[in-house]
Design a protein around this motif. Structure first.
Motif, short mmCIF file in Angstrom:
data_model
loop_
_atom_site.label_atom_id
_atom_site.label_comp_id
_atom_site.label_asym_id
_atom_site.label_seq_id
_atom_site.Cartn_x
_atom_site.Cartn_y
_atom_site.Cartn_z
N TYR A 35 0.83 -1.21 0.00
CA TYR A 35 0.00 0.00 0.00
C TYR A 35 0.86 1.26 0.00
O TYR A 35 0.55 2.24 -0.68
CB TYR A 35 -0.93 0.00 1.21
CG TYR A 35 -1.65 1.30 1.42
CD1 TYR A 35 -2.70 1.67 0.58
CD2 TYR A 35 -1.28 2.16 2.44
CE1 TYR A 35 -3.36 2.88 0.77
CE2 TYR A 35 -1.93 3.35 2.63
CZ TYR A 35 -2.97 3.72 1.79
OH TYR A 35 -3.60 4.90 1.97
N HIS A 90 2.99 1.32 -3.69
CA HIS A 90 2.41 0.97 -4.99
C HIS A 90 2.27 2.17 -5.92
O HIS A 90 2.40 2.05 -7.13
CB HIS A 90 1.05 0.28 -4.82
CG HIS A 90 -0.10 1.21 -4.60
ND1 HIS A 90 -0.36 1.77 -3.37
CD2 HIS A 90 -1.04 1.68 -5.45
CE1 HIS A 90 -1.43 2.55 -3.48
NE2 HIS A 90 -1.86 2.52 -4.73
N TRP A 91 2.02 3.35 -5.39
CA TRP A 91 1.83 4.51 -6.26
C TRP A 91 3.12 4.91 -6.96
O TRP A 91 3.11 5.35 -8.11
CB TRP A 91 1.26 5.68 -5.47
CG TRP A 91 0.89 6.80 -6.38
CD1 TRP A 91 1.52 8.01 -6.48
CD2 TRP A 91 -0.16 6.82 -7.34
NE1 TRP A 91 0.92 8.78 -7.45
CE2 TRP A 91 -0.12 8.07 -7.98
CE3 TRP A 91 -1.13 5.91 -7.71
CZ2 TRP A 91 -1.01 8.40 -8.99
CZ3 TRP A 91 -2.01 6.26 -8.70
CH2 TRP A 91 -1.95 7.49 -9.33
N PHE A 92 4.24 4.74 -6.29
CA PHE A 92 5.53 5.03 -6.90
C PHE A 92 5.75 4.15 -8.13
O PHE A 92 6.13 4.63 -9.20
CB PHE A 92 6.66 4.84 -5.89
CG PHE A 92 8.03 4.94 -6.49
CD1 PHE A 92 8.53 6.17 -6.86
CD2 PHE A 92 8.80 3.82 -6.69
CE1 PHE A 92 9.79 6.28 -7.42
CE2 PHE A 92 10.05 3.91 -7.25
CZ PHE A 92 10.55 5.14 -7.63
N LEU A 121 3.39 2.41 -9.75
CA LEU A 121 2.32 2.64 -10.71
C LEU A 121 2.59 3.88 -11.56
O LEU A 121 2.31 3.90 -12.76
CB LEU A 121 0.99 2.78 -9.99
CG LEU A 121 -0.27 2.84 -10.83
CD1 LEU A 121 -0.41 1.56 -11.63
CD2 LEU A 121 -1.48 3.04 -9.95
N SER A 122 3.17 4.90 -10.97
CA SER A 122 3.47 6.12 -11.74
C SER A 122 4.56 5.87 -12.78
O SER A 122 4.58 6.54 -13.81
CB SER A 122 3.89 7.24 -10.79
OG SER A 122 5.11 6.94 -10.17
N ASP A 135 -1.54 -4.11 -15.52
CA ASP A 135 -0.93 -3.10 -14.66
C ASP A 135 -0.98 -3.52 -13.19
O ASP A 135 -0.01 -3.38 -12.45
CB ASP A 135 -1.60 -1.74 -14.81
CG ASP A 135 -1.22 -1.03 -16.09
OD1 ASP A 135 -0.28 -1.49 -16.76
OD2 ASP A 135 -1.86 -0.01 -16.40
N SER A 136 -2.12 -4.05 -12.76
CA SER A 136 -2.27 -4.47 -11.37
C SER A 136 -1.31 -5.60 -11.03
O SER A 136 -0.66 -5.59 -9.97
CB SER A 136 -3.69 -4.92 -11.09
OG SER A 136 -4.58 -3.87 -11.28
N VAL A 196 2.34 -4.21 -10.96
CA VAL A 196 2.57 -3.41 -9.75
C VAL A 196 2.68 -4.30 -8.52
O VAL A 196 3.57 -4.14 -7.69
CB VAL A 196 1.46 -2.35 -9.57
CG1 VAL A 196 1.52 -1.72 -8.20
CG2 VAL A 196 1.58 -1.29 -10.64
N CYS A 213 6.11 -4.60 -6.43
CA CYS A 213 6.07 -4.19 -5.02
C CYS A 213 6.52 -5.32 -4.11
O CYS A 213 7.31 -5.12 -3.19
CB CYS A 213 4.67 -3.75 -4.62
SG CYS A 213 4.16 -2.17 -5.24
#
Length: 91
Positions: free
Chosen positions: A35, A38-40, A42-43, A62-63, A66, A70
């Motif tokens: 959590y 993941h945004w790092f 995903l970007s 993508d999921s 990621v 991660c």
């Protein structure tokens, strides 16, 4: 109250040797770290946005990418710097 009952505990013991249950326990241990980072990841994946035309399949791919990245990154952090990963990433 239902979770604390003895019958409920016995029912969950049937799943201890199930592979899906074991996998979900492992993912649960790493869920906070996933959590948090993941945004790092995903970007960075957005750069490869044109590789799949269908949006639903793009979302699935993508999921999975990621999640795997991660998980591997958190495993590496745990091996290399266990104190750092425990304090900052919850692993």
């Amino acid at each position: 109250m239902i979770a604390l009952r003895e019958n409920t505990k016995k029912w969950f013991l049937h799943f201890e040797h199930n592979k899906i249950y074991q996998l979900s326990c492992i993912v649960g241990r790493y869920s906070l770290g996933i959590y948090l980072i993941h945004w790092f990841i995903l970007s960075k994946i957005v750069l490869f946005e044109d590789y799949i035309a269908v949006p639903f399949f793009k979302w699935i791919v993508d999921s999975l990418i990621v999640f795997v990245l991660c998980f591997v990154l958190l495993l590496g952090c745990k091996k290399l710097a266990p104190k750092f990963s425990h304090i900052l990433l919850g692993v």
